[in-house]
Design a protein around this motif. Structure first.
Motif, PDB file in Angstrom:
ATOM      1  N   ALA A   1       0.827  -1.209   0.000  1.00 12.03           N
ATOM      2  CA  ALA A   1       0.000   0.000   0.000  1.00 12.03           C
ATOM      3  C   ALA A   1       0.859   1.257   0.000  1.00 12.03           C
ATOM      4  O   ALA A   1       0.591   2.201  -0.743  1.00 12.03           O
ATOM      5  CB  ALA A   1      -0.941  -0.009   1.206  1.00 12.03           C
TER       6      ALA A   1
ATOM      7  N   ASN B   1      -9.015   1.310   1.499  1.00  8.66           N
ATOM      8  CA  ASN B   1      -7.888   0.377   1.499  1.00  8.66           C
ATOM      9  C   ASN B   1      -7.383   0.340   2.940  1.00  8.66           C
ATOM     10  O   ASN B   1      -6.528   1.111   3.337  1.00  8.66           O
ATOM     11  CB  ASN B   1      -6.790   0.860   0.540  1.00  8.66           C
TER      12      ASN B   1
ATOM     13  N   VAL C   1      -4.758   5.121   1.699  1.00  5.71           N
ATOM     14  CA  VAL C   1      -4.535   4.031   2.653  1.00  5.71           C
ATOM     15  C   VAL C   1      -5.028   4.502   4.018  1.00  5.71           C
ATOM     16  O   VAL C   1      -4.770   5.628   4.413  1.00  5.71           O
ATOM     17  CB  VAL C   1      -3.024   3.684   2.767  1.00  5.71           C
TER      18      VAL C   1
END
Length: 164
Positions: free
Chosen positions: A14, A38, A113
């Motif tokens: 990520a 995410n 993220v």
């Protein structure tokens, strides 16, 4: 194993996808994370992994130009604010005040993220705006350096302590 590197495969992947201006949101254990985010969940027990440990690790892994957090951190949790200052001293990052509501309603849905900690540390939600290495860009003599890079280089060189 990679010595001195992130072992968590999803977290490493990520972070590797992040570019300039992408947001990495680091949250406490109770933050309402959007369902489509995410999400990298590092919280495994109340208080563990702590948000400060995650921020210290990220400080070694990514360039950050801005750290946004609720303004109340400075007044309602001064020890947390001081730890943030220690982590980001000399990083070239600036601090930006926001509200908890803004973090939840606007920033979280935009985050590339979201890293959830197990932290029960009050006010411990931080939006990190990713950057680039300010010394790796604009190195040729015939290219004009952007003012933002001049400022970040200066803050790093002077080991500046960020302030709200």
């Amino acid at each position: 194993m990679r010595p001195g590197r992130i072992l968590h495969p999803e977290l490493a992947k990520a972070l590797a996808t992040c570019g300039h201006t992408d947001i990495v949101l680091v949250t406490d254990a109770g933050f309402p994370i959007p369902k489509d985010a995410n999400r990298i969940d590092l919280g495994y027990y109340a208080g563990q992994a702590d948000v400060l440990d995650i921020l210290k690790m990220l400080r070694q892994e990514i360039f950050v130009e801005q750290v946004a957090f609720a303004a109340e951190v400075k007044t309602h949790h001064p020890a947390l604010y001081q730890e943030l200052q220690k982590i980001y001293t000399g990083a070239g990052a600036t601090f930006k005040k926001t509200t908890h509501e803004d973090l939840v309603e606007n920033i979280a849905p935009m985050a590339k993220v979201v890293i959830r900690s197990g932290s029960l540390n009050a006010w411990a939600n931080f939006a990190l705006t990713c950057s680039t290495d300010p010394f790796a860009w604009f190195t040729e003599e015939d290219i004009t350096i952007l003012p933002a890079y001049v400022e970040r280089r200066k803050r790093i060189a002077q080991n500046e302590i960020p302030m709200l």
